[in-house]
Scaffold this motif. Structure first.
Motif, PDB file in Angstrom:
ATOM      1  N   LEU A 167     -10.563   5.486  -2.129  1.00 21.07           N
ATOM      2  CA  LEU A 167      -9.667   6.509  -2.664  1.00 21.07           C
ATOM      3  C   LEU A 167      -8.792   5.957  -3.777  1.00 21.07           C
ATOM      4  CD1 LEU A 167      -8.632   8.230   0.684  1.00 21.07           C
ATOM      5  CD2 LEU A 167     -10.074   9.208  -1.102  1.00 21.07           C
ATOM      6  N   GLN A 168      -8.323   4.720  -3.608  1.00 21.23           N
ATOM      7  CA  GLN A 168      -7.452   4.142  -4.633  1.00 21.23           C
ATOM      8  C   GLN A 168      -8.212   3.808  -5.912  1.00 21.23           C
ATOM      9  OE1 GLN A 168      -5.893   1.062  -2.196  1.00 21.23           O
ATOM     10  NE2 GLN A 168      -4.246   2.322  -1.352  1.00 21.23           N
ATOM     11  N   ALA A 173      -6.288  -1.330  -4.239  1.00 21.12           N
ATOM     12  CA  ALA A 173      -7.630  -1.171  -3.670  1.00 21.12           C
ATOM     13  C   ALA A 173      -8.234  -2.522  -3.333  1.00 21.12           C
ATOM     14  CB  ALA A 173      -8.532  -0.416  -4.644  1.00 21.12           C
ATOM     15  N   SER A 226       0.826  -1.211   0.000  1.00 17.57           N
ATOM     16  CA  SER A 226       0.000   0.000   0.000  1.00 17.57           C
ATOM     17  C   SER A 226       0.859   1.258   0.000  1.00 17.57           C
ATOM     18  CB  SER A 226      -0.939   0.011   1.213  1.00 17.57           C
ATOM     19  OG  SER A 226      -1.918  -0.989   1.108  1.00 17.57           O
ATOM     20  N   ASN A 238     -11.950  13.892   3.403  1.00 16.81           N
ATOM     21  CA  ASN A 238     -11.093  12.849   3.967  1.00 16.81           C
ATOM     22  C   ASN A 238     -11.510  12.520   5.395  1.00 16.81           C
ATOM     23  OD1 ASN A 238      -9.028  11.010   4.207  1.00 16.81           O
ATOM     24  ND2 ASN A 238      -7.393  12.516   4.270  1.00 16.81           N
ATOM     25  N   ASN A 293      -6.520  -4.102  -0.201  1.00 17.34           N
ATOM     26  CA  ASN A 293      -6.854  -3.534   1.104  1.00 17.34           C
ATOM     27  C   ASN A 293      -8.022  -4.252   1.773  1.00 17.34           C
ATOM     28  OD1 ASN A 293      -4.911  -1.485   1.383  1.00 17.34           O
ATOM     29  ND2 ASN A 293      -6.023  -0.174  -0.030  1.00 17.34           N
ATOM     30  N   CYS A 314      -3.051   1.373  -8.575  1.00 16.56           N
ATOM     31  CA  CYS A 314      -4.083   1.828  -7.635  1.00 16.56           C
ATOM     32  C   CYS A 314      -5.237   0.832  -7.556  1.00 16.56           C
ATOM     33  CB  CYS A 314      -4.605   3.203  -8.052  1.00 16.56           C
ATOM     34  SG  CYS A 314      -3.446   4.557  -7.788  1.00 16.56           S
ATOM     35  N   LEU A 338      -9.280   3.620   2.253  1.00 16.16           N
ATOM     36  CA  LEU A 338      -8.158   3.333   1.364  1.00 16.16           C
ATOM     37  C   LEU A 338      -8.643   2.749   0.040  1.00 16.16           C
ATOM     38  CD1 LEU A 338      -5.535   1.792   3.847  1.00 16.16           C
ATOM     39  CD2 LEU A 338      -5.312   3.926   2.572  1.00 16.16           C
ATOM     40  N   ASN A 398      -5.216   9.504   0.036  1.00 17.03           N
ATOM     41  CA  ASN A 398      -4.805   8.115   0.201  1.00 17.03           C
ATOM     42  C   ASN A 398      -3.525   8.019   1.008  1.00 17.03           C
ATOM     43  OD1 ASN A 398      -4.688   5.193  -0.467  1.00 17.03           O
ATOM     44  ND2 ASN A 398      -2.940   5.824  -1.689  1.00 17.03           N
ATOM     45  N   ALA A 400       0.975   4.072  -2.780  1.00 10.79           N
ATOM     46  CA  ALA A 400       0.658   5.445  -2.372  1.00 10.79           C
ATOM     47  C   ALA A 400       1.715   6.415  -2.872  1.00 10.79           C
ATOM     48  CB  ALA A 400       0.526   5.525  -0.852  1.00 10.79           C
TER      49      ALA A 400
END
Length: 477
Positions: free
Chosen positions: A357-358, A453, A270, A341, A456, A449, A354, A391, A274
């Motif tokens: 956002l990804q 995602a 991650s 956020n 996660n 990304c 996470l 993120n 990021a």
């Protein structure tokens, strides 16, 4: 006066044998019942309980204004790379890979010093590493201004990256002082912070009380907590602050223990994504603007933005007002949507935030390839920068919450080192591949990304609303 009674591991007054309490746990804080004979068996208190009891106050406001420089230092270094690239390209007549190497060397220094800084922070204290990183990065950043050649320039930039690695430990220091219910609100606000005079930091920011207890210095921890309580016009709870000294501080094996192995592996990926996506968005936007490639699908040597130089293409087009305006507006995206956020963190938690956002970042990376006006490009870039920045913020928060105190800085150090691998790769994708194909350069960021995602969802731990509980309980979970 302090409500604490100091009790060591061998104290005759201790009624309950305790393991080391210096970790972030994954369950809700349970209220302790006061024994009937309070004078015979006083309540045992852990550092996280004292932090929760003191609550939010003036100390935390001061903490955020002072430690805000930990975010600003890194942000300024990266934006400097984006803005200076067109200038050094023609100043030293550099090829694309040489321009990309400048950014890569910064991340190399960050990666090499990230684990070392985390180890030193866990062994000898957070504040020493943070303050040392400030001085180091400021010194070598100044020297970079006088670099006489390209070789000296990339060497000094790598040393700057090493200093920024130490500065990043400031996030751990902030997280360990903030009560659980305020973390999701306060930590994202780091994007708004102003950089104060560095010389005024040391007298106002104490060493982490959690670190002091994990190091066996309970007396210093009590003084730190009492000072914070006084600043917040609060008080300390009545009871015994108990924690024997921990001998496993800075042990990397904790990160790969059965209870944390999957979390660590997924976090390393991650962090890689990021950083890869964040710096990719910054450098890609700079390249697109500099080379005027917004609506170009087939980039040939005859493209009017390129000029031949010794058999290789060279872009010698300095930024104009419109380009600087676009970069400035896109930078504002990193702070403009911070309220969004905060809402995501409080409503959906860390893991879901996470993933969302990804996934959105993956979509917007591909949308940047759409041929549009400068206004449309600026809007897309604004939203993309917002997503990748949020993120990065969430992954910082989650990492600080999920690791135990004895290995929190080391865990952060490992994570930031993996992130710098992504940062080292990003320039060669954004600044070298961009010269071949815009879609070819943007696709790796989108794919990374999207994969992250999905990964996660495999994280075993959700830290939303969790207090910093005993390490022995963390290891049992």
């Amino acid at each position: 006066t302090s409500g604490f009674t100091l009790v060591g591991e061998q104290s005759p007054f201790s009624c309950i044998k305790t393991q080391l309490v210096s970790a972030i746990h994954l369950q809700e804080v349970e209220l302790k019942e006061t024994p009937a004979d309070d004078h015979l068996c006083p309540l045992s208190l852990f550092p996280y309980e004292a932090v929760e009891f003191i609550g939010f106050g003036r100390f935390h406001i001061l903490l955020f204004f002072i430690m805000g420089s930990s975010n600003i230092v890194e942000a300024m270094e990266i934006m400097l790379l984006a803005v200076v690239s067109p200038e050094i390209r023609c100043e030293w007549r550099l090829e694309n890979w040489q321009v990309a190497l400048v950014s890569t060397m910064v991340f190399l220094g960050f990666m090499l010093c990230g684990v070392l800084g985390g180890y030193v922070a866990d062994r000898y204290g957070r504040w020493k590493v943070v303050f040392g990183g400030f001085v180091w990065s400021a010194y070598f950043s100044l020297l970079t201004s006088f670099a006489p050649s390209y070789s000296w320039f990339i060497f000094l930039r790598s040393l700057v990256g090493c200093g920024v690695a130490g500065v990043s430990q400031g996030f751990v220091l902030k997280a360990e002082f903030i009560p659980a219910k305020h973390r999701a609100f306060l930590l994202p606000l780091a994007s708004f912070e102003l950089d104060p005079v560095q010389n005024q930091q040391s007298p106002f920011i104490p060493e982490s009380a959690r670190y002091q207890v994990s190091a066996g210095n309970v007396d210093a921890a009590v003084k730190t907590l009492q000072w914070i309580a006084d600043m917040n016009r609060s008080s300390l709870p009545t009871g015994q602050l108990v924690e024997p000294a921990e001998t496993g501080r800075g042990n990397w094996r904790i990160l790969l223990s059965p209870s944390l192995r999957r979390t660590s592996l997924l976090l390393w990926f991650s962090w890689f994504v990021a950083s890869f996506s964040y710096y990719g968005s910054v450098l890609s936007s700079s390249e697109l603007l500099e080379k005027n490639l917004l609506c170009v699908t087939n980039i040939e040597w005859e493209h009017p933005a390129q000029r031949r130089l010794s058999g290789a293409p060279c872009y010698c087009i300095p930024f104009g007002f419109a380009e600087y305006q676009t970069l400035l507006i896109s930078c504002l995206g990193e702070v403009a949507l911070v309220p969004v956020n905060i809402c995501l963190l409080n409503v959906f938690g860390r893991k879901m935030s996470l993933a969302v956002l990804q996934l959105l970042a993956a979509i917007f990376f591909m949308m940047v390839n759409i041929c549009t006006t400068m206004f449309g490009f600026t809007l897309l870039l604004f939203l993309l920068r917002s997503l990748v920045s949020m993120n990065f913020n969430v992954v910082y928060i989650y990492t600080a919450e999920v690791y135990p105190t004895v290995a929190r800085s080391l865990g952060m150090g490992f994570c930031t080192s993996f992130s710098r691998i992504g940062g080292m790769m990003a320039p060669f994708v954004a600044q070298v591949l961009m010269s071949q194909s815009v879609i070819l350069a943007l696709t790796p960021f989108a794919v990374a990304c999207a994969v992250c995602a999905l990964g996660n969802f495999l994280l075993p731990i959700e830290t939303k609303g969790r207090a910093l509980l005993p390490e022995n309980e963390v290891m049992k979970s």
